[in-house]
Design a protein around this motif. Structure first.
Motif, PDB file in Angstrom:
ATOM      1  N   PRO A  58      -3.211 -12.906   5.144  1.00 44.21           N
ATOM      2  CA  PRO A  58      -1.987 -12.116   5.372  1.00 44.21           C
ATOM      3  C   PRO A  58      -1.030 -12.256   4.216  1.00 44.21           C
ATOM      4  O   PRO A  58      -1.069 -13.223   3.460  1.00 44.21           O
ATOM      5  CB  PRO A  58      -1.423 -12.729   6.655  1.00 44.21           C
ATOM      6  CG  PRO A  58      -2.571 -13.422   7.297  1.00 44.21           C
ATOM      7  CD  PRO A  58      -3.442 -13.894   6.188  1.00 44.21           C
ATOM      8  N   LEU A 147       3.603  -7.460   9.815  1.00 39.59           N
ATOM      9  CA  LEU A 147       2.505  -8.380  10.078  1.00 39.59           C
ATOM     10  C   LEU A 147       2.542  -8.891  11.501  1.00 39.59           C
ATOM     11  O   LEU A 147       1.556  -8.887  12.225  1.00 39.59           O
ATOM     12  CB  LEU A 147       2.549  -9.549   9.091  1.00 39.59           C
ATOM     13  CG  LEU A 147       1.492 -10.629   9.297  1.00 39.59           C
ATOM     14  CD1 LEU A 147       0.116 -10.069   9.032  1.00 39.59           C
ATOM     15  CD2 LEU A 147       1.775 -11.814   8.410  1.00 39.59           C
ATOM     16  N   TRP A 163      -6.062  -2.789   9.204  1.00 38.55           N
ATOM     17  CA  TRP A 163      -4.804  -3.494   8.921  1.00 38.55           C
ATOM     18  C   TRP A 163      -5.073  -4.778   8.138  1.00 38.55           C
ATOM     19  O   TRP A 163      -4.329  -5.129   7.225  1.00 38.55           O
ATOM     20  CB  TRP A 163      -4.077  -3.816  10.228  1.00 38.55           C
ATOM     21  CG  TRP A 163      -3.044  -2.797  10.601  1.00 38.55           C
ATOM     22  CD1 TRP A 163      -2.989  -2.060  11.732  1.00 38.55           C
ATOM     23  CD2 TRP A 163      -1.916  -2.400   9.815  1.00 38.55           C
ATOM     24  NE1 TRP A 163      -1.918  -1.224  11.719  1.00 38.55           N
ATOM     25  CE2 TRP A 163      -1.225  -1.413  10.534  1.00 38.55           C
ATOM     26  CE3 TRP A 163      -1.422  -2.764   8.558  1.00 38.55           C
ATOM     27  CZ2 TRP A 163      -0.077  -0.800  10.081  1.00 38.55           C
ATOM     28  CZ3 TRP A 163      -0.282  -2.154   8.090  1.00 38.55           C
ATOM     29  CH2 TRP A 163       0.381  -1.178   8.844  1.00 38.55           C
ATOM     30  N   ARG A 164      -6.138  -5.460   8.515  1.00 37.70           N
ATOM     31  CA  ARG A 164      -6.431  -6.717   7.801  1.00 37.70           C
ATOM     32  C   ARG A 164      -6.808  -6.442   6.356  1.00 37.70           C
ATOM     33  O   ARG A 164      -6.539  -7.246   5.465  1.00 37.70           O
ATOM     34  CB  ARG A 164      -7.553  -7.476   8.507  1.00 37.70           C
ATOM     35  CG  ARG A 164      -7.121  -8.010   9.858  1.00 37.70           C
ATOM     36  CD  ARG A 164      -8.023  -9.127  10.339  1.00 37.70           C
ATOM     37  NE  ARG A 164      -7.551  -9.633  11.609  1.00 37.70           N
ATOM     38  CZ  ARG A 164      -6.578 -10.530  11.742  1.00 37.70           C
ATOM     39  NH1 ARG A 164      -5.983 -11.009  10.665  1.00 37.70           N
ATOM     40  NH2 ARG A 164      -6.196 -10.956  12.933  1.00 37.70           N
ATOM     41  N   TRP A 167      -3.603  -6.087   4.570  1.00 37.50           N
ATOM     42  CA  TRP A 167      -3.025  -7.420   4.280  1.00 37.50           C
ATOM     43  C   TRP A 167      -3.771  -8.096   3.139  1.00 37.50           C
ATOM     44  O   TRP A 167      -3.184  -8.736   2.275  1.00 37.50           O
ATOM     45  CB  TRP A 167      -3.109  -8.307   5.532  1.00 37.50           C
ATOM     46  CG  TRP A 167      -2.414  -7.731   6.717  1.00 37.50           C
ATOM     47  CD1 TRP A 167      -1.425  -6.792   6.715  1.00 37.50           C
ATOM     48  CD2 TRP A 167      -2.670  -8.038   8.083  1.00 37.50           C
ATOM     49  NE1 TRP A 167      -1.048  -6.499   7.993  1.00 37.50           N
ATOM     50  CE2 TRP A 167      -1.798  -7.249   8.866  1.00 37.50           C
ATOM     51  CE3 TRP A 167      -3.546  -8.891   8.738  1.00 37.50           C
ATOM     52  CZ2 TRP A 167      -1.777  -7.296  10.247  1.00 37.50           C
ATOM     53  CZ3 TRP A 167      -3.528  -8.956  10.119  1.00 37.50           C
ATOM     54  CH2 TRP A 167      -2.650  -8.149  10.872  1.00 37.50           C
ATOM     55  N   SER A 170      -2.804  -6.477  -0.120  1.00 35.13           N
ATOM     56  CA  SER A 170      -1.420  -6.825  -0.440  1.00 35.13           C
ATOM     57  C   SER A 170      -1.328  -8.247  -0.962  1.00 35.13           C
ATOM     58  O   SER A 170      -0.608  -8.523  -1.930  1.00 35.13           O
ATOM     59  CB  SER A 170      -0.545  -6.664   0.809  1.00 35.13           C
ATOM     60  OG  SER A 170      -0.597  -5.336   1.291  1.00 35.13           O
ATOM     61  N   ASN A 171      -2.045  -9.154  -0.333  1.00 36.88           N
ATOM     62  CA  ASN A 171      -2.022 -10.543  -0.783  1.00 36.88           C
ATOM     63  C   ASN A 171      -2.612 -10.675  -2.185  1.00 36.88           C
ATOM     64  O   ASN A 171      -2.115 -11.419  -3.031  1.00 36.88           O
ATOM     65  CB  ASN A 171      -2.811 -11.402   0.203  1.00 36.88           C
ATOM     66  CG  ASN A 171      -2.650 -12.883  -0.067  1.00 36.88           C
ATOM     67  OD1 ASN A 171      -1.591 -13.444   0.153  1.00 36.88           O
ATOM     68  ND2 ASN A 171      -3.685 -13.504  -0.575  1.00 36.88           N
ATOM     69  N   GLN A 259      -3.228 -16.163  11.094  1.00 37.34           N
ATOM     70  CA  GLN A 259      -4.104 -15.708  10.032  1.00 37.34           C
ATOM     71  C   GLN A 259      -5.556 -15.665  10.481  1.00 37.34           C
ATOM     72  O   GLN A 259      -6.346 -14.871   9.993  1.00 37.34           O
ATOM     73  CB  GLN A 259      -3.986 -16.639   8.822  1.00 37.34           C
ATOM     74  CG  GLN A 259      -2.633 -16.579   8.144  1.00 37.34           C
ATOM     75  CD  GLN A 259      -2.604 -17.503   6.940  1.00 37.34           C
ATOM     76  OE1 GLN A 259      -3.599 -17.710   6.295  1.00 37.34           O
ATOM     77  NE2 GLN A 259      -1.455 -18.050   6.649  1.00 37.34           N
TER      78      GLN A 259
END
Length: 712
Positions: A58, A147, A163-164, A167, A170-171, A259
């Motif tokens: 995340p 989140l 969605w994961r 994330w 993005s991370n 997470q």
């Protein structure tokens, strides 16, 4: 924070230039545009969505990164870092613009991999929907809120796995941006005065080139970390108390649990699973599944029958049997009640092995003859190996005989167990037979098998045959272990074969094994027993040069080498030299000296050394009593001679043929003919045959009759 302050229209328009067309940003129209270009993202198939489930990390740090960039900017002068407020719209726009640009670039690749059949326009529509949703969540209150809500209540537009993936990407973007930020910070510290001063000093002391460059970066990073550490302390001091009454550690645990949330994507309608182009929803795959289950039933182990009532009581009796009990009757009762299959027998044996190992082997041997057990080669081999480890050779051979009688021939693994067993107990003939049997199968012996066979030859006193096997290992590129080399060296040394011992010592060095204390001592012992005192002393001195301090056993071997040449002066000089270096003689050295002085009839000096042995608190070895009996008999000390002889008679089972002959010769020389004949009778009772010289001495003593000295 309002979205227009966080993301400018210019940023969105730049990100929306897909397919060379500029698309104005309007969140309300995003779903309409995408619906015309692509299928709903929540309808991802199993194979396509699996690409989204890797490295789920995340993006907790994102909002903190954005906020910290908005609030502060580091400006480094020298060693200190000053905080400069920077709330300008250009900097805000630049940070978010960089994030979204990187995000779109990576996300495009993932969508292209998942939807290989989609054209570029469809992928572009998907990207617009995803970016629009991310921007929408940022407008609501930031990525952190997005989140939390995504974990608790997944979006109706996106599946959880999608969605994961958002994330994850993005991370990844944040990590790259953080690395870039740190790189810029390091560049600023490279120009700090303190780092420059350290570099100037390093140049003055002769550090240049790549090493100086590495040190410069190292010092800059250390200064940056030091500065960040003090800034973090100040930030902790200014932060508010943890919310909801939880500590920072508790919040971190909760975040870590979030997470790890993993769930399958939610889908609608009838599912169709496609893997590598195969439509597994087709009815023909049901037939394949049935066949697979049938095959599994043949190879998958069955469960043992559940025990209850009387059968359970009988089982408890079996588990409580003692080693001397006969389990055959109670086993017959258990068989009648349970009608066991093989899996039931295996369950019984496993429980016996864990709870009652004393009776386990006895029951296992009885089970081999049961038809319901269906004994096979591994069952026989396991029992043979268990008996071999306990050195119960007769029992192991009995199982082997039973195995052959039942028509089960030993395989390679069983024969390997036999080689290890026979080599261990010293039955060289059977070990060789099993070893050659393996070769007849075409099996190439491994390291353990060679080791067992070589140790069998060594224990049988045949080091040359053992060495030939070692050479065979070397030709097959199997490097012998140091243990094998040392075993051969010991065997050659104890058999006084100095040529073989020297050859093994040289081979060890070529193999990369450096001379040890033991290897040097064995060479000294070998040359000493061969009567070559000069070579023994040369190896003794070489051992000292290598840094090994001679111990009591090695020194005794060197003194024994001088004894064979009767070089008492050199032996005493050696002892004096060693004592100057801190050496203290032990029982081994004193034993050799007592024997030597006894042969020279230096009774007083020998008795003084006996006092030294007593001071050590050690029990004099058998060799000392043999030496004393020899010395006192030849010197005519009757009482002391008979005392020493009494000790030898009490330890007659420990005497070898050499000790018997020496004692009898000494008794005859001292006139103790009657005692000599009695000891000769003990020698014959032990199965030792007297030499011709001893038989001649006994016959001569009968002619002249006994002579009893009166001294002592």
């Amino acid at each position: 924070m309002n979205l227009k302050h966080l993301i400018s229209g210019k940023t969105i328009n730049n990100l929306s230039k897909i397919n060379g067309k500029s698309i104005s940003y309007n969140p309300k129209k995003l779903s309409t545009i995408a619906a015309a270009r692509s299928p709903p993202l929540y309808s991802l198939s199993s194979g396509q969505s699996s690409a989204f489930l890797r490295n789920r990390k995340p993006i907790f740090p994102f909002i903190r990164y954005i906020h910290s960039t908005q609030e502060t900017k580091l400006s480094y002068t020298g060693v200190e870092a000053k905080l400069v407020s920077s709330d300008s719209e250009e900097e805000e726009d630049g940070t978010v613009n960089e994030f979204l640009s990187r995000f779109v670039w990576i996300m495009r690749g993932k969508l292209s991999d998942a939807y290989r059949d989609c054209n570029k326009e469809t992928i572009d529509g998907m990207l617009l929907i995803i970016v629009g949703k991310v921007v929408e969540e940022m407008e609501k209150g930031g990525i952190q809120q997005m989140l939390d809500s995504a974990v608790a209540m997944p979006s109706q537009d996106f599946s959880e796995d999608l969605w994961r993936t958002v994330w994850e990407v993005s991370n990844m973007v944040l990590e790259d941006m953080e690395k870039a930020r740190k790189k810029e910070k390091v560049k600023q510290f490279l120009q700090s005065e303190e780092v420059k001063e350290m570099c100037r000093f390093a140049s003055e002391v002769g550090i240049h080139g790549d090493l100086l460059r590495e040190l410069r970066f190292k010092w800059a990073i250390e200064k940056m970390e030091e500065n960040d550490f003090y800034r973090s302390l100040e930030r902790l001091r200014d932060e508010e108390q943890p919310k909801d009454g939880k500590t920072f550690d508790e919040q971190a645990v909760v975040a870590e649990d979030e997470q790890r949330v993993v769930s399958l994507p939610k889908r609608k309608g009838k599912l169709k699973y496609k893997i590598y182009g195969l439509d597994l929803s087709d009815p023909k795959w049901a037939e394949v599944a049935d066949k697979i289950h049938e095959r599994e039933a043949m190879v998958w182990p069955q469960e043992p029958k559940s025990l209850s009532g009387k059968c359970k009581l009988v089982m408890e009796k079996i588990l409580s049997l003692k080693q001397e009990d006969d389990p055959s009757q109670i086993l017959a009762e258990w068989i009648e009640l349970l009608q066991p299959s093989r899996v039931d027998w295996i369950s019984l044996l496993d429980r016996l092995e864990q709870q009652n190992p004393d009776i386990h082997l006895k029951v296992a041997e009885l089970v081999l003859s049961e038809k319901s057990f269906q004994a096979d080669i591994p069952d026989y081999r396991k029992l043979i190996d268990a008996y071999a480890k306990e050195n119960r050779i007769e029992d192991a051979e009995r199982i082997l005989k039973m195995m052959v009688e039942n028509g089960v021939m030993p395989d390679i693994l069983t024969t390997t167990v036999l080689v290890h067993m026979y080599s261990k107990v010293g039955n060289l003939d059977r070990a060789k037979e099993a070893f050659e049997s393996l070769r007849s199968y075409g099996f190439q012996p491994d390291m353990k098998l060679y080791n067992s066979m070589i140790m069998g030859y060594v224990n049988a006193g045949q080091p040359k045959l053992a060495e030939s096997l070692m050479r065979e290992m070397e030709t097959r590129d199997i490097k012998p272990s140091e243990e094998i080399y040392m075993a051969l060296l010991r065997s050659y040394a104890h058999s006084c074969d100095v040529i073989g011992a020297g050859r093994i010592a040289i081979t060890m060095q070529f193999a990369g094994f450096q001379p040890t204390m033991e290897s040097c001592s064995l060479l000294v012992e070998a040359y000493g027993q061969a009567g070559d005192s000069d070579q023994a002393r040369s190896n003794f001195n070489n051992m000292i040069k290598l840094g090994h301090k001679p111990d009591d056993k090695c020194t005794a071997s060197m003194i024994a080498a001088y004894e064979k040449k009767n070089l008492l002066d050199k032996a005493l000089d050696l002892l004096l030299q060693l004592e100057k270096d801190g050496f203290e003689p032990g029982i081994a050295t004193y034993t050799v000296l007592v024997d030597w002085l006894g042969k020279l009839q230096l009774v007083d000096e020998a008795e003084q050394l006996l006092g030294k042995i007593a001071d050590l608190g050690e029990v004099p070895p058998l060799k000392v009593h043999v030496s004393l009996c020899d010395m006192y008999s030849r010197a005519g000390f009757e009482r002391k001679a008979l005392q020493a002889l009494g000790v030898l008679e009490a330890k007659k089972d420990e005497l070898g043929p050499h000790e018997f002959e020496r004692t009898i010769h000494a008794l005859i020389a001292g006139g103790f003919v009657k005692d000599a004949r009695r000891i000769h009778g003990l020698m014959e009772a032990r199965g030792f045959t007297a030499s011709q010289q001893l038989n001649f001495a006994l016959s001569v003593s009968q002619t002249h009759g006994p002579r009893r000295p009166t001294m002592g």
